[in-house]
Design a protein around this motif. Structure first.
Motif, PDB file in Angstrom:
ATOM      1  N   ARG A 142       0.819  -1.205   0.000  1.00  0.00           N
ATOM      2  CA  ARG A 142       0.000   0.000   0.000  1.00  0.00           C
ATOM      3  C   ARG A 142       0.864   1.271   0.000  1.00  0.00           C
ATOM      4  N   VAL A 143       2.000   1.196   0.679  1.00  0.00           N
ATOM      5  CA  VAL A 143       2.893   2.360   0.689  1.00  0.00           C
ATOM      6  C   VAL A 143       3.395   2.635  -0.734  1.00  0.00           C
ATOM      7  N   MET A 144       3.752   1.558  -1.428  1.00  0.00           N
ATOM      8  CA  MET A 144       4.205   1.694  -2.821  1.00  0.00           C
ATOM      9  C   MET A 144       3.130   2.333  -3.678  1.00  0.00           C
ATOM     10  N   ASP A 145       1.919   1.846  -3.468  1.00  0.00           N
ATOM     11  CA  ASP A 145       0.776   2.340  -4.212  1.00  0.00           C
ATOM     12  C   ASP A 145       0.640   3.861  -4.048  1.00  0.00           C
ATOM     13  N   HIS A 146       0.726   4.315  -2.803  1.00  0.00           N
ATOM     14  CA  HIS A 146       0.594   5.754  -2.533  1.00  0.00           C
ATOM     15  C   HIS A 146       1.777   6.537  -3.103  1.00  0.00           C
ATOM     16  N   LEU A 147       2.944   5.924  -3.090  1.00  0.00           N
ATOM     17  CA  LEU A 147       4.109   6.637  -3.631  1.00  0.00           C
ATOM     18  C   LEU A 147       3.943   6.800  -5.146  1.00  0.00           C
ATOM     19  N   ARG A 148       3.431   5.742  -5.786  1.00  0.00           N
ATOM     20  CA  ARG A 148       3.237   5.812  -7.242  1.00  0.00           C
ATOM     21  C   ARG A 148       2.191   6.859  -7.602  1.00  0.00           C
ATOM     22  N   ARG A 149       1.145   6.945  -6.782  1.00  0.00           N
ATOM     23  CA  ARG A 149       0.085   7.926  -7.052  1.00  0.00           C
ATOM     24  C   ARG A 149       0.506   9.323  -6.634  1.00  0.00           C
ATOM     25  N   ASP A 150       1.632   9.414  -5.970  1.00  0.00           N
ATOM     26  CA  ASP A 150       2.117  10.701  -5.481  1.00  0.00           C
ATOM     27  C   ASP A 150       1.265  11.222  -4.318  1.00  0.00           C
ATOM     28  N   SER A 151       0.433  10.353  -3.763  1.00  0.00           N
ATOM     29  CA  SER A 151      -0.369  10.807  -2.620  1.00  0.00           C
ATOM     30  C   SER A 151       0.466  10.774  -1.342  1.00  0.00           C
ATOM     31  N   LEU A 152       1.591  10.070  -1.388  1.00  0.00           N
ATOM     32  CA  LEU A 152       2.508  10.056  -0.243  1.00  0.00           C
ATOM     33  C   LEU A 152       3.840  10.627  -0.722  1.00  0.00           C
ATOM     34  N   LYS A 153       4.244  11.703  -0.063  1.00  0.00           N
ATOM     35  CA  LYS A 153       5.509  12.343  -0.475  1.00  0.00           C
ATOM     36  C   LYS A 153       6.514  12.196   0.655  1.00  0.00           C
ATOM     37  N   LEU A 154       7.698  11.764   0.256  1.00  0.00           N
ATOM     38  CA  LEU A 154       8.681  11.465   1.297  1.00  0.00           C
ATOM     39  C   LEU A 154       9.822  12.479   1.349  1.00  0.00           C
ATOM     40  N   ASN A 155       9.640  13.644   0.706  1.00  0.00           N
ATOM     41  CA  ASN A 155      10.792  14.569   0.681  1.00  0.00           C
ATOM     42  C   ASN A 155      11.154  15.140   2.044  1.00  0.00           C
TER      43      ASN A 155
END
Ligand code: AMP
Length: 622
Positions: A142-155
């Motif tokens: 699920r974390v990958m999913d959000h990273l791909r959608r750009d809904s989770l930003k880790l900067n």
């Protein structure tokens, strides 16, 4: 391999010695932890120092707090983009870890932790991510999913924790972890916890951790020849019920029951007292004099059950201690060996009973290795056993009373009168007298109550498979999966479910909650959705997009003298305890002082003979 492999069974440091933030220290105090567990004592200073960390630790060692406490101490509450990312193998663990963060952050106003896992609706998570969270705890898919959608930003990310890395490997997440790690900023701190160190995990550590400090709790072997060890698997079982049955059926001299926190010593002592057992807490909050007094009573036999923390029971030497119950599993094998060493003293034999859940079976295996003994699985006494034991004890009491000689004369007269005046036969008469004698402790019918034990176990299984299924579906791009139960009422559309810290036990009604929230915020009563009352908390739907300052303000609002402690509901598909077991939300009479679990120790000073102490005076609620 370990930089600090001292097997700190009795860590000399306290939490206050660690440079944790004040808010975190206060929360630790609130939850009642006495001392840092060995893994915490070693990891916390290193994480606070900004070191990468490789921790060889399994569930039950206190590893969650080992990373959560130092990372929380470094959180900048003003920065609402994720600062910490924790990856866990399962949804269940993600929820547990998120709950732990929430618990330790209770004095950090505005703090948000968000669990993200597969098998649940994406929209809610997207909305929550938009609102911002300081810590994200999620399963890799699920974390990958959000990273791909750009809904989770880790900067803005400062730290990553890989929790139960070997489990993630076992579940096929290694490539996902690699991918996620590649999306994180170069300058982030990494902590990797794993119970074992297979080659692929070692590789991840070598690639992504910079000059890590290694902490390991080494298991020393120990001989425990004079103690018979048993394990009682309590997954899906109420531990208190299990303990009550053991106390009723097992013949013991004196018993020490180990729990993890000071609060738990008092709570369990009170619960046992409420069920008619004379038990006393022993913890580090008690003065030395009081502790000595309790131990003295135990030695002299005027007390049989002690509920203690590891620290308080250190060095306890009571010859008549025949049983040790590990109600909460210890952090490591050394603590276990130390605990069970409280029995089998002075050449006597002892029995050690361990309560363990399915998740703790790895610790169980480590204990077997460390003690070089197989731990036999114990079958919990049945209600038939409880019944037989109670009847046997009753018969013994009756026969003993026959020795009372002259003291029975008056009663003989009364019995004769009763029989002749009413033309009663002896059987009816004695049955009635027995009934009177055992009114408060009737003999159970021997049938198992309709307990949700099997159902719960089945549900856990279902959850486990849906976790995996959900995750698999998610990874293969499918939608759906078994959804955790949630209220699907229309009036909850566009609303977020919150938890408040008051429930039926406090005697509240839904109207109280609506009133408090509408009065203390700009949220109108009409906009408040479904309310559900549980025993000690309630859930309430509030409109989406309520600003943080309103939410923070509502946390401190008091209803029936208790702060609401409003927080986003963490949906793990399970609902909290609701003994009334209904959706009926009529208010319940608030508990009066002196009632129930909080009742004063009313059998203080009423501690008759030894036997009397051990037998519950009331019907235990098994
Ligand atoms: P974990 O190994 O992180 O799954 O933690 C296992 C259990 O130990 C949890 O229920 C924690 O609340 C509890 N725990 C963690 N640290 C401590 C501590 N220092 N003292 C007492 N209990 C603790």
């Amino acid at each position: 391999m370990s930089e600090n492999d001292s097997t700190v069974i009795e860590p000399s440091i306290t939490f206050a010695d660690l440079p944790l933030s004040e808010a975190v220290l206060k929360a630790v105090q609130d939850v009642g932890y006495e001392t840092p567990s060995p893994i915490q004592a070693q990891s916390i200073p290193k994480i606070l120092d900004g070191r990468d960390l490789l921790g060889l630790a399994q569930t039950g060692t206190g590893k969650t707090a080992a990373f959560a406490l130092p990372l929380l101490s470094k959180i900048d509450l003003k920065q609402r983009s994720p600062q910490v990312l924790v990856l866990t193998p399962t949804r269940e663990l993600a929820i547990q870890v998120a709950e732990a963060f929430q618990r330790y952050a209770r004095h950090m106003p505005g703090f948000h932790v968000l669990p993200v896992y597969g098998g649940t609706d994406m929209r809610g998570q997207l909305r929550s991510l938009q609102r911002g969270a300081h810590v994200i705890v999620g399963t890799p898919g699920r974390v990958m999913d959000h990273l791909r959608r750009d809904s989770l930003k880790l900067n803005g990310l400062k730290a990553v924790v890989l929790d139960e890395a070997d489990e993630m490997l076992r579940m096929g997440f290694v490539d996902d972890i690699e991918w996620i790690m590649d999306q994180t900023p170069e300058e982030r701190q990494v902590a990797l916890f794993s119970a074992t160190m297979p080659r692929q995990i070692r590789k991840i550590a070598d690639t992504h951790l910079k000059n890590p400090a290694t902490v390991e709790i080494k298991a020393k072997t120990a001989t425990v020849a004079t103690t018979t060890q048993k394990v009682c698997m309590v997954s899906g079982f109420n531990k208190l019920d299990a303990l009550t049955r053991i106390l009723e059926v097992e013949t013991f001299d004196a018993m020490i029951i180990f729990v993890r926190t000071k609060t738990a010593t008092v709570e369990l002592a009170e619960k046992l007292e409420a069920r008619g057992f004379a038990a006393s807490a022993l913890n580090g909050d008690m003065s030395q004099a009081l502790r000595e007094k309790v131990v003295d009573r135990l030695k002299k036999g005027s007390l049989d059950i002690l509920i203690a923390t590891d620290v308080a029971a250190r060095g306890l030497d009571v010859e008549r201690m025949s049983h040790v119950v590990n109600y909460d599993i210890p952090y490591d094998t050394e603590a276990y060996v130390h605990r069970i060493g409280r029995t089998g003293r002075a050449g006597r034999t002892g029995i050690a009973i361990l309560f363990a859940t399915h998740r703790e079976r790895r610790m169980l295996r480590s204990i077997e290795q460390a003690t070089r003994q197989r731990i036999e699985t114990m079958t919990l006494p049945s209600m038939r056993d409880v019944r037989d034991m109670r009847i046997k004890a009753f018969k013994e009491d009756v026969l003993k009373s026959l020795d009372m000689g002259e003291q029975l004369d008056t009663f003989r007269e009364v019995v004769k009168e009763l029989a002749t005046e009413n033309d009663l036969n002896i059987e009816d008469l004695t049955a009635a007298l027995c009934f009177l004698a055992q009114k408060d402790r009737p003999f159970p019918d021997g049938k198992e109550p309709e307990r949700p034990q099997r159902e719960r176990r089945e549900r856990t299984e279902r959850e486990r498979s849906s976790e995996r299924g959900g995750e698999r579906r998610e990874r293969s791009g499918e939608r759906g999966g078994e959804r955790p139960r949630r209220d699907r009422r229309e009036d909850n559309e566009g609303k977020v479910r919150y938890r408040v810290n008051v429930g039926r036990e406090q005697g509240i009604s839904p109207g109280d909650l609506v009133g408090a929230i509408a009065n203390e915020s700009k949220i109108s009563g009409r906009d408040i959705g479904h309310i559900r009352l549980f025993d000690n908390c309630s859930s309430i739907y509030l409109p989406e997009g309520v600003d943080t300052s309103t939410l923070d303000n509502l946390k401190g609002v008091k209803v029936r003298n208790k702060s609401l402690e409003l927080q986003v509901w963490i949906d793990d598909g399970r609902e909290p305890a609701d003994t009334r077991n209904s959706r009926d939300s009529r208010p319940r009479r608030p508990r009066r002082e002196g009632e129930g679990a909080g009742a004063p120790h009313r059998n203080e000073g009423d501690r008759g003979g030894e036997r009397r102490q051990r037998r519950p005076r009331k019907e235990p609620q098994t």
